[in-house]
Design an enzyme around this catalytic site. Structure first.
Site, PDB file in Angstrom:
ATOM      1  N   CYS A 119       0.814  -1.226   0.000  1.00 34.45           N
ATOM      2  CA  CYS A 119       0.000   0.000   0.000  1.00 34.45           C
ATOM      3  C   CYS A 119       0.846   1.274   0.000  1.00 34.45           C
ATOM      4  O   CYS A 119       0.313   2.361  -0.224  1.00 34.45           O
ATOM      5  CB  CYS A 119      -0.957  -0.006   1.178  1.00 34.45           C
ATOM      6  N   HIS A 252      -3.199   7.131   2.324  1.00 33.58           N
ATOM      7  CA  HIS A 252      -3.630   5.826   1.822  1.00 33.58           C
ATOM      8  C   HIS A 252      -5.027   5.552   2.373  1.00 33.58           C
ATOM      9  O   HIS A 252      -5.303   5.778   3.556  1.00 33.58           O
ATOM     10  CB  HIS A 252      -2.646   4.758   2.294  1.00 33.58           C
ATOM     11  N   ASN A 282     -10.183  -0.203   0.010  1.00 28.47           N
ATOM     12  CA  ASN A 282      -8.718  -0.102   0.030  1.00 28.47           C
ATOM     13  C   ASN A 282      -8.189  -0.689  -1.288  1.00 28.47           C
ATOM     14  O   ASN A 282      -8.272  -1.895  -1.507  1.00 28.47           O
ATOM     15  CB  ASN A 282      -8.195  -0.877   1.232  1.00 28.47           C
TER      16      ASN A 282
HETATM   17  N1  ACO Z   1     -18.509  -8.434   9.704  1.00 31.92           N
HETATM   18  C1  ACO Z   1     -18.984  -8.649  10.922  1.00 31.92           C
HETATM   19  N2  ACO Z   1     -18.202  -8.937  11.977  1.00 31.92           N
HETATM   20  C2  ACO Z   1     -16.881  -9.009  11.757  1.00 31.92           C
HETATM   21  C3  ACO Z   1     -16.312  -8.801  10.499  1.00 31.92           C
HETATM   22  C4  ACO Z   1     -17.188  -8.514   9.434  1.00 31.92           C
HETATM   23  N3  ACO Z   1     -16.750  -8.282   8.179  1.00 31.92           N
HETATM   24  N4  ACO Z   1     -14.984  -8.928  10.594  1.00 31.92           N
HETATM   25  C5  ACO Z   1     -14.707  -9.196  11.883  1.00 31.92           C
HETATM   26  N5  ACO Z   1     -15.850  -9.250  12.588  1.00 31.92           N
HETATM   27  C6  ACO Z   1     -16.040  -9.518  14.013  1.00 31.92           C
HETATM   28  C7  ACO Z   1     -14.907 -10.340  14.595  1.00 31.92           C
HETATM   29  O1  ACO Z   1     -15.135 -11.696  14.371  1.00 31.92           O
HETATM   30  C8  ACO Z   1     -14.995  -9.956  16.044  1.00 31.92           C
HETATM   31  O2  ACO Z   1     -16.032 -10.686  16.632  1.00 31.92           O
HETATM   32  P1  ACO Z   1     -15.883 -11.222  18.150  1.00 31.92           P
HETATM   33  O3  ACO Z   1     -15.744  -9.994  18.991  1.00 31.92           O
HETATM   34  O4  ACO Z   1     -17.160 -11.966  18.354  1.00 31.92           O
HETATM   35  O5  ACO Z   1     -14.664 -12.081  18.151  1.00 31.92           O
HETATM   36  C9  ACO Z   1     -15.415  -8.492  16.015  1.00 31.92           C
HETATM   37  O6  ACO Z   1     -15.959  -8.268  14.700  1.00 31.92           O
HETATM   38  C10 ACO Z   1     -14.270  -7.534  16.235  1.00 31.92           C
HETATM   39  O7  ACO Z   1     -13.171  -7.934  15.424  1.00 31.92           O
HETATM   40  P2  ACO Z   1     -11.842  -7.129  15.413  1.00 31.92           P
HETATM   41  O8  ACO Z   1     -10.873  -7.770  14.485  1.00 31.92           O
HETATM   42  O9  ACO Z   1     -11.427  -6.874  16.823  1.00 31.92           O
HETATM   43  O10 ACO Z   1     -12.357  -5.751  14.783  1.00 31.92           O
HETATM   44  P3  ACO Z   1     -11.638  -4.394  14.700  1.00 31.92           P
HETATM   45  O11 ACO Z   1     -12.402  -3.373  15.439  1.00 31.92           O
HETATM   46  O12 ACO Z   1     -10.164  -4.525  14.988  1.00 31.92           O
HETATM   47  O13 ACO Z   1     -11.804  -4.060  13.166  1.00 31.92           O
HETATM   48  C11 ACO Z   1     -10.504  -4.049  11.191  1.00 31.92           C
HETATM   49  C12 ACO Z   1     -11.234  -4.905  12.196  1.00 31.92           C
HETATM   50  C13 ACO Z   1     -11.509  -3.186  10.473  1.00 31.92           C
HETATM   51  C14 ACO Z   1      -9.813  -4.947  10.187  1.00 31.92           C
HETATM   52  C15 ACO Z   1      -9.496  -3.170  11.946  1.00 31.92           C
HETATM   53  O14 ACO Z   1      -8.660  -3.937  12.763  1.00 31.92           O
HETATM   54  C16 ACO Z   1      -8.661  -2.369  11.024  1.00 31.92           C
HETATM   55  O15 ACO Z   1      -9.152  -1.467  10.393  1.00 31.92           O
HETATM   56  N6  ACO Z   1      -7.370  -2.647  10.961  1.00 31.92           N
HETATM   57  C17 ACO Z   1      -6.518  -1.960  10.037  1.00 31.92           C
HETATM   58  C18 ACO Z   1      -6.323  -2.874   8.928  1.00 31.92           C
HETATM   59  C19 ACO Z   1      -6.384  -2.242   7.601  1.00 31.92           C
HETATM   60  O16 ACO Z   1      -6.929  -1.193   7.365  1.00 31.92           O
HETATM   61  N7  ACO Z   1      -5.794  -2.963   6.714  1.00 31.92           N
HETATM   62  C20 ACO Z   1      -5.771  -2.578   5.376  1.00 31.92           C
HETATM   63  C21 ACO Z   1      -4.580  -3.175   4.748  1.00 31.92           C
HETATM   64  S1  ACO Z   1      -3.180  -2.532   5.468  1.00 31.92           S
HETATM   65  C22 ACO Z   1      -3.073  -1.116   4.903  1.00 31.92           C
HETATM   66  O17 ACO Z   1      -3.632  -0.801   3.894  1.00 31.92           O
HETATM   67  C23 ACO Z   1      -2.315  -0.222   5.718  1.00 31.92           C
END
Ligand code: ACO
Length: 325
Positions: A119, A252, A282
């Site tokens: 990215c 990004h 993304n």
């Molecule tokens: N729909 C519904 N529920 C979901 C989904 C979904 N698509 N995905 C995960 N969940 C659930 C999980 O199973 C979890 O359930 P649980 O509490 O019963 O175990 C709950 O949601 C919370 O999951 P987390 O992983 O803790 O959610 P979080 O708040 O961390 O959000 C996310 C996840 C959006 C991926 C976040 O961590 C994030 O934005 N991270 C940055 C990653 C990113 O942007 N990456 C892009 C590529 S890297 C880059 O471009 C820099």
């Protein structure tokens, strides 16, 4: 007289097939994967993304973005003497997507190569093109970010497959007596390879390992907000500027919460942040030039304004480019 580089045209391209969150939620439900528009919007800010049809490659998306950038810059493919494509979803193992795209564009003869920094790829590619123009190795570069991330998504993993989209963005970067690019700042730390990767590889005619995207979302989130602040401040410092000098932050487009957090740390209002993640998802190396082009074409971002472009991605890689448009 010092040579600088300046962006003289921007372009972008999104494949026509658009999936709203509702479309994706329905498609995933049919496979027994549960998610919702509310969850996706609340955690990421994403409302829609575009997916390329089968048989459409990064070079095809990049080609359309490149044509639009050339037209905006008022030059032709033959005027280009450097072509760089940032991509993590290349058409082939080799040759580079840049060579394939160069041939489709008819710009044959100039150096063409890919940059792989996930990215952060476009920031890396833009910095390389700037350096080559400053040294006189190039006069007019085409710098492209192009991705078909839909090809490497695991549609049984709801934590990742809702986040990404396909697309391409491009800029024409030309030698200039006035800046242009004011400063750039690049970093990588390979100890974080495992938190965001596609671990498969080709060997003996087969794909070994898993060729689909794996991510530890929370680890990525924590790292991203820290390094995005650091690299923004480093680029500003190199140019003798402060965050108050930024007219537009074009980060990004991974997640609205990462962008809000970066803006807050830099004490910038969200009114100064270009946001397209809601409509594009993304798109990895394509996200920054896509956001830049959409802001230029909508009239939001204007000539003469100071922009801070910054990215973070797998590797881990991160970096920023500060420029006058
Ligand atoms: N729909 C519904 N529920 C979901 C989904 C979904 N698509 N995905 C995960 N969940 C659930 C999980 O199973 C979890 O359930 P649980 O509490 O019963 O175990 C709950 O949601 C919370 O999951 P987390 O992983 O803790 O959610 P979080 O708040 O961390 O959000 C996310 C996840 C959006 C991926 C976040 O961590 C994030 O934005 N991270 C940055 C990653 C990113 O942007 N990456 C892009 C590529 S890297 C880059 O471009 C820099």
């Amino acid at each position: 007289m010092r040579r600088y580089s300046r962006i003289t045209g921007t372009g972008s391209y999104l494949p026509p097939r658009k999936l709203t969150n509702s479309d994706l939620v329905a498609a995933l439900a049919a496979k027994g994967i549960e998610t919702s528009d509310d969850w996706i919007v609340e955690r990421t800010g994403i409302r829609a993304r575009h997916f390329a049809d089968a048989g459409v490659f990064s070079s095809d998306l990049g080609l359309e973005a490149a044509k639009n950038a050339l037209q905006a810059a008022g030059c032709s493919a033959q005027d280009i003497d450097l072509l760089i494509v940032a991509t993590s979803t290349p058409d082939m193992v080799f040759p580079s997507t840049a060579c394939i795209l160069q041939n489709k564009l008819g710009a044959n003869g100039c150096p063409a190569f890919d940059v792989q920094a996930v990215c952060s790829g476009f920031i890396y590619a833009l910095s390389i093109a700037d350096a080559m123009i400053q040294t006189g190795a190039a006069n007019r570069a085409l710098v492209i970010g192009a991705e078909v991330f839909s090809r490497i998504l695991d549609f049984t993993d709801r934590t990742t497959c809702v986040l990404f989209g396909d697309g391409a963005g491009a800029v024409v970067l030309e030698a200039s007596d006035t800046p242009g690019i004011l400063a750039s700042d690049l970093h990588a730390d390979g100890k974080h390879v495992d938190i965001l990767c596609v671990p498969g590889h080709v060997s003996g005619g087969a794909v070994l390992g898993d060729p689909l995207l794996k991510m530890d979302g929370q680890a990525v989130f924590k790292l991203a907000v820290g390094v995005l602040e650091d690299t923004a401040r480093a680029a500003l410092e190199k140019a003798g500027k402060t965050a108050a000098d930024i007219d537009w932050l074009i980060p990004h487009q991974a997640n609205i919460r990462i962008m809000q957090s970066t803006a807050k740390r830099l004490k910038l209002s969200m009114d100064k942040v270009v946001v397209t993640v809601d409509q594009h998802g993304n798109t990895s190396a394509a996200s920054i030039p896509l956001a830049l082009d959409s802001a230029v074409r909508s009239g939001k971002v204007k000539r003469g304004e100071t922009l801070l472009l910054e990215g973070v991605g797998g590797g881990f890689t991160w970096g920023a480019v500060l420029l006058n448009l």
